[in-house]
Each structure stands twice: as C-alpha cells, then as structure tokens.
Design a protein around this motif. Structure first.
Motif, PDB file in Angstrom:
ATOM      1  N   LEU A 213       0.864  -1.193   0.000  1.00 43.73           N
ATOM      2  CA  LEU A 213       0.000   0.000   0.000  1.00 43.73           C
ATOM      3  C   LEU A 213       0.895   1.236   0.000  1.00 43.73           C
ATOM      4  O   LEU A 213       1.646   1.472   0.948  1.00 43.73           O
ATOM      5  CB  LEU A 213      -0.903  -0.004   1.240  1.00 43.73           C
ATOM      6  N   VAL A 214       0.812   2.014  -1.062  1.00 39.72           N
ATOM      7  CA  VAL A 214       1.664   3.187  -1.204  1.00 39.72           C
ATOM      8  C   VAL A 214       0.905   4.420  -0.736  1.00 39.72           C
ATOM      9  O   VAL A 214      -0.216   4.684  -1.196  1.00 39.72           O
ATOM     10  CB  VAL A 214       2.109   3.369  -2.670  1.00 39.72           C
ATOM     11  N   ASP A 215       1.500   5.163   0.176  1.00 40.73           N
ATOM     12  CA  ASP A 215       0.921   6.432   0.635  1.00 40.73           C
ATOM     13  C   ASP A 215       1.162   7.475  -0.467  1.00 40.73           C
ATOM     14  O   ASP A 215       2.166   8.183  -0.468  1.00 40.73           O
ATOM     15  CB  ASP A 215       1.595   6.847   1.953  1.00 40.73           C
ATOM     16  N   GLY A 216       0.225   7.543  -1.418  1.00 41.37           N
ATOM     17  CA  GLY A 216       0.409   8.391  -2.598  1.00 41.37           C
ATOM     18  C   GLY A 216       0.550   9.862  -2.266  1.00 41.37           C
ATOM     19  O   GLY A 216       1.367  10.575  -2.867  1.00 41.37           O
ATOM     20  N   SER A 217      -0.248  10.348  -1.315  1.00 41.75           N
ATOM     21  CA  SER A 217      -0.172  11.763  -0.959  1.00 41.75           C
ATOM     22  C   SER A 217       1.169  12.090  -0.317  1.00 41.75           C
ATOM     23  O   SER A 217       1.791  13.114  -0.610  1.00 41.75           O
ATOM     24  CB  SER A 217      -1.329  12.128  -0.018  1.00 41.75           C
ATOM     25  N   GLY A 218       1.632  11.204   0.551  1.00 46.29           N
ATOM     26  CA  GLY A 218       2.952  11.397   1.143  1.00 46.29           C
ATOM     27  C   GLY A 218       4.044  11.334   0.084  1.00 46.29           C
ATOM     28  O   GLY A 218       4.989  12.130   0.084  1.00 46.29           O
ATOM     29  N   TYR A 219       3.911  10.388  -0.832  1.00 43.75           N
ATOM     30  CA  TYR A 219       4.853  10.257  -1.942  1.00 43.75           C
ATOM     31  C   TYR A 219       4.928  11.552  -2.738  1.00 43.75           C
ATOM     32  O   TYR A 219       5.996  12.022  -3.111  1.00 43.75           O
ATOM     33  CB  TYR A 219       4.349   9.127  -2.854  1.00 43.75           C
ATOM     34  N   LEU A 220       3.738  12.118  -3.023  1.00 43.17           N
ATOM     35  CA  LEU A 220       3.666  13.323  -3.844  1.00 43.17           C
ATOM     36  C   LEU A 220       4.381  14.492  -3.180  1.00 43.17           C
ATOM     37  O   LEU A 220       5.199  15.177  -3.809  1.00 43.17           O
ATOM     38  CB  LEU A 220       2.201  13.689  -4.114  1.00 43.17           C
ATOM     39  N   PHE A 221       4.093  14.721  -1.909  1.00 47.31           N
ATOM     40  CA  PHE A 221       4.703  15.861  -1.239  1.00 47.31           C
ATOM     41  C   PHE A 221       6.217  15.664  -1.071  1.00 47.31           C
ATOM     42  O   PHE A 221       6.985  16.620  -1.196  1.00 47.31           O
ATOM     43  CB  PHE A 221       4.027  16.113   0.111  1.00 47.31           C
TER      44      PHE A 221
END
Length: 930
Positions: free
Chosen positions: A13-21
């Motif tokens: 499960l990838v934390d996409g929002s965290g990845y983005l920031f």
C-alpha cells in the motif's frame, strides 16, 4: 486447518499523498523542482512521483514478491475529523500554487503505470491504508506500507510493516519503539498527549513524545492516566492533565486511524498488473518526461501490449465488434476490463436532451478501438409495447447501476466521454458520481477552437474520416421521431456502442496533441476541472417566483395594449405590430417615411436598426413599435416562458451551460438562456427580481468591474489607462477628458456616455456606423470620435494592428492564458468577411482572457467556500457575474471570500499590471443583489 492451505497475499500500500509531497519538496531542492512542460504547465512533482513509482515497481520485481498493490491518496475537502475538531489541520498553509495543477496529474500517472489509484471522500489516505491493512491482516495476509509517516506506525504488527523508500529502510516493531519509546499499540495514546502541530492536534500543553511515553508506560493507557492524573507529583503537569483531559481524548480520536472505511475495491481487486506500455508511454510523452521514457524503454523494451484481445479493428478500417449486454456476468466482464485497462469510454443514452429531466435508457462502453458494448436498461418503458423480445431481458436498472457504480466512481479508472458534463449530471441523479474523466469535446475545444464544431459526428469525420450513425437514422425526424427508449434494442445497440467506440478513438487521436501543441495547461486548468463545477451548478438550479413573473406579464400585456392603441392612432388604421410586412406597408408606403432600406429580396427592412434611425429622425410610430417589440420579447421569452422551465420536482430552474460553443471561451446558457436577460433597460432588470432564494437564505451577486477594459489596458500596455485603473479613477470620465478636453469634475453625463460607448465599442471593433447608431449622431461625427480616440490612445491602434498581423501570419490569436482561437477568414479577399475576421481577432484575446479569468475563479470557488466553513452554493454564471445562494448570516463572509477568489483568479499564471475589482452584494433577489 483447511484455511491455512490458501496462498497468502503480499499487499503493498503506497501512501500516494505522502509520496507526492516528498517528491515535490525533493524536486524543489533541485533545479528539477522548476520543471515545466513546453506549454508552461508545472510538472516537477509529477516527474518526481513517476520516478519514485517506477523505481518502486522495479525494486519490487527485483527484491520482493508482492501479489497486490495500490496507491492511496487523500481526497480533497474535509474529513470526519473536522466534525470532531473544527480546527483539525487548520494551521496548514495552502498547497503551493505550482503543485495544485499537479494533483490530478499524479493520479493520471498512477493509472498510466497500471496501478490502482484509490481515494475516498471524507477520509484521509491513512484511514484507507489502515482499513486495507487490518482487513488483509485478519485474512492472514502480509502488508507492506510504503511510507515513513509516523501516523501509520500505529498499524505495525507481525503481519504489517512499513518501508521508507527514501532511506531504503524497513520499519517494524523495533523501529516504532525507537521512534516513540513504546510499541505500536501505544502510539495513539502517546500522540494524543503530545499532540501534533503539523495537523493542529492539540494534545496536552507541556507534554512531548518522551514524557508521553513515560506516562503511558507508567499508567498503561491514556484513560487510566487521565483518571489518575491527580496522583502526578509535578504540579504543572498534573494541572494540565486535569484541565486538558477532554482535549487529550479529542486528540486521540483525531490520531486514531479509522479501520472501517467503506471500500469500493476489495483486496482481491488490487492484484498486481503488469506495466502496459500502450497505457504508460502516451502519458509520459504528454508530460515530456524524455529521460524516464528512455529508461523504461531500456528496462521493458518497446514491445507494447495488444490493445485488446479479439479486436478486428485497427484505426477504424475493419468491422467493429459490438456486444449487447443482457447478463450480469457479461457486464462484469466489461467492468473487469475497465479495471485492467485503467481507461474506459462511457456514454449514456437517455430519452431527453435535458439532463435534469432525462431518464437513463442505457449505457455504452468501450475499452479498445473497435470494441464496444451497449447495456440496455429501460427500452420499452412507460407502457410502450416494443416489438422486441429482448426488451424483457434487460438487467434491472437498479442492479445494473449497483454493479457499475464502483467502477464509474473509482479514481483508479479514467472515464472518457464526449460532453461528459451531460452524462455526469444524468448519472448524478441516479446517485452515481462519475469521475475522474477526460472529455473529447473539451480536448478538441482546447486544440481547435474556431476550426469548426466539437460534436462527435463532426470530430469523427474530421479526425478519423469516419461517418457515424446519426441519431435521426434510428429515431426518425419531426413529429414522428422516437425517443431512445422507443427504439428497438438491436438498432439502439449499434448506435450506442459506436458512440463509445468512436469517443475512445477520438481520445487516442486528440489527447497526445495537447502536449505536442502546448495546450495541456489550457485543458487541465481551464477546461477539464470546470465540467464538474458546472454539473454541480446545473443540478442546484435557481429558485424563481412565479407570482413575480405573472405580475410582470400582466403589466407588459397592459402596456403592449396601450402601445397598440397609440400605434393605431399614429398610423390611422389598425395593423399587426408583429408583422414586418404590415409595418413596412404603413411606414414606407402609406406614410412615405424616408430613410428606409430594402432587403436582398426587395422588401422593406423593418429591423431594429432601421426603426431606431427613423425614431432618431423624429418619427413617433417607429418608437412606439420598438417599445411594443421590447415588451413583447420580454413577455414571450421570459415572463410567460420561464414558469414552464421550472422543474416539477425541485421547483427551480436548471439552465444548461455549453462549455464549447463560443470562440472566446465564454460559456453559453440554454434551456432557458439566462445570460440574455436585458440589464440595460428598467423592464429587463425587473425580470431579475423574480430570481429569489429559499427561506432563510439570500442571493449574492459578484460582478467584475470593467474587466475587459482592464485586460485591454494590460495586454496593450496602455499607460494612462493602467494608471487610471490603479488610482481608481472613473475610466470613462478619464477617456472623455483626454479626448474632449473637458475636466472630470462636473462633466456632462452625455460626454461621459460617448466615451463609454467608444471604450467598450473599440473592444468589439465597432464601426462609425455602429457608434453613430448607438449615440444617435452622424456617421461622420462618429468617425471623428474614433479617429480622435486612436490619436489619444495610439497603444490601442498598435495592439489592433499587431494582433491582426499576427492572425494573418499564424491563422490564430491567443489569450494571455494560452487559449487559442483560429480565425478562418482573416486572409479572405472579400472585404466584409475579412473585416469580420479582423474584428474577431481583435476581440478574442480580450474577451477570451476575461472568460479565462472567471473560469479560473469558478474552478477554485467551491473548495474556497468549503475551506471557509461556508455552505454557499454557486448557482449561475452570467458573463462577468457569478450568483450564489447562502444563509443570510453567511452573506458578508461569502462576499469577502468570493471577491478574494475572483480578484486573485489570474494568479499565479499571470500577474496583471492593473487591479481587478469585484462588486459583491447580497440581496433578496437577483435584481437587488446585482
């Protein structure tokens, strides 16, 4: 023991929002943070995100053995935590301006990598991750959360671990203890005490992570600690724990992750999908990520996967395969294909063009060129007997939508449509909120505005050289025309499936052009986001008071009768004031008035221009006829017609906005047209008083002041005008003073009126003839005014000449925001056609920029109102004006928020050299608020 024989899953499960920031700020520290496409669209964060995701997928293949994978994003807007604590995350700064347009693009990037992209309204990404993680854990599966977020550490267990890809570090139980001093099961208690300034979680003053861990270790848990707080020896700590006990309990509710988020997709649906270069490469090419493209080609080769098994069409030359769906299993196959491909073309078939009154008759879909399906739902409804035994086989509409809804709403699947605003509004009335979507009509409008229409039939012929089945071919024409539910399913299926198929092929043909021609920013910031905003506005509608319209209609009827009596007296006989033939006979044959002119067919013209000239010459009868016509038009078009447009269920009028029908970007209003209600006459303004609010509410009207003149001053760099706007000077009085040498103080209103007519007329390329008619002066005098104007403001003439020259060389003009309008007749030999095109070229960059500004404001408005805690709804857009409805006690704040958004709409793309001014006022009706 049989349950242990099943194969355990490894769910990533990838934390996409965290990845983005993390991608954004990592790129921001390097020159790559400034990465923009050739058309100016910021894509640095998208590039960083794509690189990280590609590395993760590559590393997982090389070093791990995941079976299931998803990227999870925060959903925009408030969550359930804001209901618990209103100021949750209240101190967070707004997202960087250059990051905002990249939010939808990282979702597109995720789908392009063929990875499920998941978000859920009302919940944060952490909650969705927690729900999936605990669900998989309960099933005996292993979970790896790709994130370093401390809030997720409460989930770590024997089956759930975390992985920080930046540091290439696994986070397990020991790492959590190292971070918090206690194991994962104590994390929420520690966070509840220590609080979190970044999320504005209050905690207990004076207690940090270390102290919180010591207290929880000593007392066991938060509740026990709070119950026994009086035992604490340190005075200040004891007092704070007692005083802020409830605040600590609230804080725990805020930090505790929800593990029962309603999930659209179960864990099984997140099975690993291989990278599909046919899906990925067009996106990377559109983003202009050339180095990443080369890297992926090296890693995967360029053997692109087959578009769809079984398709016999390549580009439209061969026979397409269309299927009619009568079985749930067959429908599920198409839904599964949509998830597999990540992109699906969708079209709704209905029994009306009015989206607010239309019944859903069927749905068509396509996942590959040449392959389409039609799902009939309500053919033969309303007691109509169809000679079609298949009509009885239709899947019940409620069941069909139950199956379709998760896919149509899932962010992991991009929906493609032609004029998706219509489909989205229809489906919303069935509780299906379709999204995200791309729109071929709006893509075409972004690319080819001014080159022709943007309807599917025309686009198919222009771009695919394909002649579509026309609706009239299957429904007939005139009074005998059928509605779609009355058409035989076999015939309907061919038409409907073709719609979806052609839409997908148009998408594949047009979408890459956005990047190639530098129009991605126009589409992504001005067109695509507006469609969902308009859907909400159209569905909301506006309340109209029938009694006000009835009173106005009666008044107009009486005054029309009085005008008729006066006209009969002046003519010396009775005649039909609505008959051009009879009017011409009275005016030019019986009365022998001079100044008339004949039409191409040899008849006397009685249009408004002719009657205005005759009235200006001192004739009373033409003036009376004009007055009668004005009242007649108001009565027939508005006071008599508007009550018929009131929706029987909502009691409101729901106009429909066309997003791609003008050459300047302006929206047009239809069924009914609420943009053409006259505002310059007293009677026209009276009609606006019939537009009212619900009990306890008010209307708020916010209007740009002289926005086109302000944009002209900026674009043409008119120093005197810019100074006047900056100083708040009356621009029309200033113009009159400059032209006629009269002081602003005590200026004759007629002199100012002439300057105003010229100021606004110049924008539209007004001629001496037009100005003469408007001001009631001779053409030679009007020409002198225009010549004097250009002499006083040479910058305007320079702008006009330069713009025409550019249009002649390139065939188009552009707004300051990049919107392009093609001007077809600019090099015509025919002077009339060339003159029209030249006026269009002059006007389009100014009026188009004004349209772009208000579009940008509309796109930002709903979230701004929500962030301000306001319940106001945007109802109407009328040229440079926005109309809202809100509770009376919110009116002042709504005016402030709306004005701020409208004034700041050009930024950050453009910083204007003149200030924008917005007049926002509340009122009990539209007329009062305007």
């Amino acid at each position: 023991m049989a349950t242990k024989t099943k194969t355990a899953k490894r769910l990533y499960l990838v934390d996409g929002s965290g990845y983005l920031f993390r991608a954004y700020f990592a790129m921001a520290r390097s020159r790559q943070g400034l990465t923009r496409k050739s058309d100016g669209l910021p894509v640095g964060a998208v590039l960083g995100f794509s690189n990280m995701l590609n590395k993760l997928l590559t590393d997982m293949q090389d070093e791990h053995d995941p079976t299931h994978l998803a990227v999870i994003f925060d959903h925009s807007g408030k969550t359930f935590r804001n209901d618990i604590y209103e100021d949750y995350k209240g101190n967070r700064p707004d997202a960087p301006e250059d990051l905002i347009p990249q939010f939808p693009l990282v979702r597109d990037a995720t789908r392009a990598f063929n990875v499920p992209c998941i978000e859920t309204p009302g919940f944060e990404a952490d909650d969705i991750i927690a729900t999936y993680a605990r669900t998989a854990e309960a099933n005996g599966d292993e979970v790896v959360i790709i994130s370093s977020d401390k809030d997720l550490m409460q989930l770590v267990s024997d089956k759930i671990s975390m992985f920080d890809p930046m540091k290439n570090k696994k986070i397990g139980r020991e790492e959590v203890i190292e971070k918090f001093g206690l194991p994962p099961e104590n994390v929420t208690d520690i966070q509840a005490l220590a609080g979190d300034s970044s999320d504005n979680v209050p905690g207990v003053p004076g207690i940090g992570i270390k102290t919180a861990a010591q207290l929880i270790e000593e007392y066991g848990d938060l509740e026990t600690l709070l119950d026994r707080a009086s035992e604490i020896k340190q005075n200040k700590r004891r007092e704070n724990l007692i005083e802020f006990a409830e605040q600590a309990r609230i804080s725990k509710k805020l930090v505790e992750l929800c593990i029962d988020v309603p999930l659209e997709d179960d864990v099984d649906s997140l099975a690993i999908r291989s990278i599909d270069l046919d899906l990925l490469m067009p996106f990377l090419e559109e983003m202009e990520f050339n180095q990443l493209i080369e890297r992926i080609k090296r890693d995967f080769g360029d053997d692109r996967s087959v578009v769809a098994e079984g398709s016999t069409m390549t580009g439209g030359a061969e026979t397409p395969e269309y299927e009619t769906i009568f079985e749930e299993a067959a429908l599920q196959t198409w839904i599964d294909a949509a998830y597999e491909r990540g992109v699906i073309a969708v079209d709704t078939e209905t029994d009306s063009l009015n989206a607010m009154r239309a019944n859903l008759v069927g749905v068509s879909m396509s996942v590959a060129p040449g392959r389409g399906c039609y799902l009939p739902l309500q053919h033969g409804g309303d007691g109509l007997a169809l000679d079609d035994e298949e009509a009885s086989k239709q899947i019940p509409i409620a069941r069909a939508l139950e199956l379709l809804k998760p896919m149509l709403e899932d962010p992991a699947v991009l929906k493609v449509g032609q004029n998706m605003k219509y489909d989205a509004l229809v489906l919303s009335r069935y509780d299906v909120n379709i999204g995200p979507f791309d729109d071929t009509m709006l893509i075409s409008y972004s690319l080819d505005c001014g080159r022709g229409g943007h309807g599917m039939d025309e686009l198919a012929k222009r771009h695919l050289d394909y002649d579509t089945i026309k609706f009239s071919d299957i429904a007939g024409t005139g009074k005998k025309a059928k509605t779609f539910d009355q058409i035989q399913i076999k015939e309907a299926a061919k038409y409907a499936a073709e719609d979806a198929d052609i839409t997908l092929r148009l998408y594949q043909a047009l979408k890459p052009r956005l990047a190639a021609e530098g129009k991605t920013t126009v589409y992504e910031t001005l067109e695509r986001p507006l469609a969902a905003i308009i859907v909400a506005m159209e569905r909301e509608g506006v309340k109209v008071d029938k009694s006000v319209l009835a009173e106005l209609s009666a008044d107009f009827t009486q005054r029309m009768a009085a005008s008729e009596a006066e006209a009969y007296q002046l003519a010396g006989e009775e005649f039909k004031l609505g008959s051009p033939k009879q009017i011409s006979e009275i005016l030019f044959e019986k009365l022998g008035l001079l100044g008339g002119r004949k039409t191409a067919k040899g008849a006397w013209s009685t249009n408004a221009d002719v009657l205005e000239e005759l009235a200006a010459a001192g004739h009373d009868l033409p003036r009376v006829i004009l007055d009668w016509r004005s009242l007649s038009k108001l009565k027939s078009t508005y006071t008599d017609a508007l009550p018929e447009d009131i929706h029987p269920e909502t009691g409101r009028i729901h106009t429909s906005y066309s997003l791609a029908s003008t050459t300047t970007g302006r929206l047009s209003s239809n069924d009914p047209n609420l943009q053409n209600i006259p505002i310059r006459t007293e009677d026209g303004r009276k009609i606006r008083t019939a537009f009212v609010h619900e009990k306890g509410n008010v209307l708020v009207a916010a209007d740009y002041s002289q926005i086109e003149l302000r944009l002209l001053a900026h674009i043409a760099d008119l120093k005197s005008m810019k100074q006047a706007f900056s100083d708040g000077v009356d621009i029309h009085a200033m113009t009159a003073s400059e032209m006629f040498g009269e002081p602003v103080e005590g200026m004759d209103p007629m002199v100012r009126r002439r300057a105003k007519a010229i100021n606004f007329g110049i924008i539209y390329g007004i001629s001496a003839f037009g100005l003469a008619n408007q001001l009631g002066i001779s053409r030679s005098e009007a020409k002198d005014y225009i010549d004097a104007y250009f002499k006083k403001f040479p910058g305007i003439r320079h702008y006009m000449d330069e713009t025409i020259a550019f249009a002649k060389d390139h065939g188009y003009v552009e707004t300051i925001f990049g919107r392009r309008t093609y001007v077809g007749g600019i090099n015509e030999k025919n002077p009339a056609m060339r003159g029209y095109s030249e006026r269009q070229a002059i006007n389009a960059p100014i009026q188009g920029a004004a349209a772009d500004v208000i579009r940008r404001a509309m796109i930002r408005m709903p979230q701004a109102l929500l962030d301000a805690g306001l319940s106001a709804k945007m109802l109407l857009q009328v040229h440079d004006e926005l109309i809202f409805e809100c509770p009376k006690n919110e009116a002042e704040k709504v005016c402030d928020v709306v004005s701020k958004i409208m004034i700041g709409a050009p930024q950050p793309a453009i910083t204007l050299s003149v200030p924008l001014v917005v007049d926002a006022r509340p009122g009990s009706n539209w007329g009062e608020a305007h």
